[in-house]
Design an enzyme around this catalytic site. Sequence first.
Site, PDB file in Angstrom:
ATOM      1  N   ASN A 204       0.803  -1.220   0.000  1.00  0.00           N
ATOM      2  CA  ASN A 204       0.000   0.000   0.000  1.00  0.00           C
ATOM      3  C   ASN A 204       0.836   1.269   0.000  1.00  0.00           C
ATOM      4  O   ASN A 204       0.287   2.367  -0.108  1.00  0.00           O
ATOM      5  CB  ASN A 204      -0.932   0.016   1.217  1.00  0.00           C
ATOM      6  CG  ASN A 204      -2.037  -1.008   1.107  1.00  0.00           C
ATOM      7  OD1 ASN A 204      -2.458  -1.349   0.000  1.00  0.00           O
ATOM      8  ND2 ASN A 204      -2.505  -1.513   2.232  1.00  0.00           N
ATOM      9  N   LYS A 205       2.146   1.133   0.151  1.00  0.00           N
ATOM     10  CA  LYS A 205       3.000   2.309   0.232  1.00  0.00           C
ATOM     11  C   LYS A 205       3.276   2.890  -1.157  1.00  0.00           C
ATOM     12  O   LYS A 205       3.174   2.203  -2.169  1.00  0.00           O
ATOM     13  CB  LYS A 205       4.326   1.953   0.923  1.00  0.00           C
ATOM     14  CG  LYS A 205       4.161   1.303   2.295  1.00  0.00           C
ATOM     15  CD  LYS A 205       3.340   2.155   3.253  1.00  0.00           C
ATOM     16  CE  LYS A 205       3.365   1.631   4.684  1.00  0.00           C
ATOM     17  NZ  LYS A 205       2.710   0.324   4.849  1.00  0.00           N
TER      18      LYS A 205
END
Length: 429
Positions: A204-205
């Site tokens: 998700n980064k």
Amino acid sequence: MTSTGERLALLGGTPAITRPLPHEIWPPRAEEAELTALAAQRNDDISIRGSSGPVRELEDAFRAFLDDQVRWAVTFNSGTSALFAAYFALGVREDVEVVGPALTYHAALSPVHALRGEVVLADIDPLTRGIDPQALEAAITERTKVVTVVHQWGHPCDMDAVMRIAERHGLRVLEDCSHAHGSRYKGRLCGTFGDAAVFSLQANKAVFAGEGGILVTNDAGVHDRATLLGHYRDRCREEITDAALRDHWVTGFGLKLRMSPFNAIVALHSLAAFPERKEARHSALRYFGERLAEVDYIEPVHVGEDVDMGAWYGYKPLFLPEALPGVTRKQLITALRAEGMEIGAPSGPRLSTLPLYASAESPLFPGTPKHANVAAPGTAAERVEQQALSLPTFNDWPADKELIDAYIEAFQKIGRHRDALAGHARDDG
């Protein structure tokens, strides 16, 4: 795209947002060059061989990404593993206290427990959402050795104040930059202030490997001990600077926490794409914040004049319940979802509400007492926990402008029909 509708969608009206969910699609699909590199690595070498191949390329590229302000970058199989290595290298042991923020993702501090250390939680600054310097100073005792700053959701902490406090008390500083790829405080990159810093590269980064983490430092001792903890054999033999520690090169300190070359390839490609994606995200969220200022029951995300938000991990404005009487956050979220919005409450509660942090006994070492954190009422951490909303981190600019306008229409529609929503909430409650 938008519809003003005479009634709230929750009450039978037409939704304000018609685009199908999901509205935030992340991570982006791989381009052909990345897929080709992954396939080539499969046939070339699937082993993890110290700092070599794509792992070495990633570490070199990440140092360059940090303006070459760090001497070492060491990859790990997750951000949590990198944090574990950092705490170990900074000297966290039994009877050592680490002060960290009361509201953040649990893994920022949970490795301390595995080292038999003590976590002491300090309140957050309501604007930066990071640790409050005054609360930090109040939490320090003679056993405090490390302070952890988390640049929460991408906004840098007040690093001038934190570093002054750390110097005055002789503390080591660990920066958790898991949300803050590319974030800057007064022009200086997050991750270059403390004794060590860790960046998560989870999927998700903004810079992602699928799973992975990277520890950066200018301290030879931190580098050596962190490397020995998770990178035994070749890398330790070649890179450890302390001759006495290098004697451990065959075994390291017993763990294998290395990054796969496949994850390194994914990270290299996402790192290369980061500048363009960052600019698109900044444009979209700057516009979103400007439009949200038109909604009287929402407090847009604060961005300090002296900071660059970098990756912008999530968009978390605050609901102002006093401006929408009779409606809870849960009821507001339900009404906005009915309007077609992708919205929720942030998933991370205050750490003092979690058994790992609140218990007076260690679940890892039964019978061993530990510091029990109390969930104090009336704190900034409690307010943010109870009032924050979680919205998409829009990435496709300018295409997302139309969707953002539809979101604003949905918010404004709730405002126009606040009495109807409050009445429904009473009837439903």
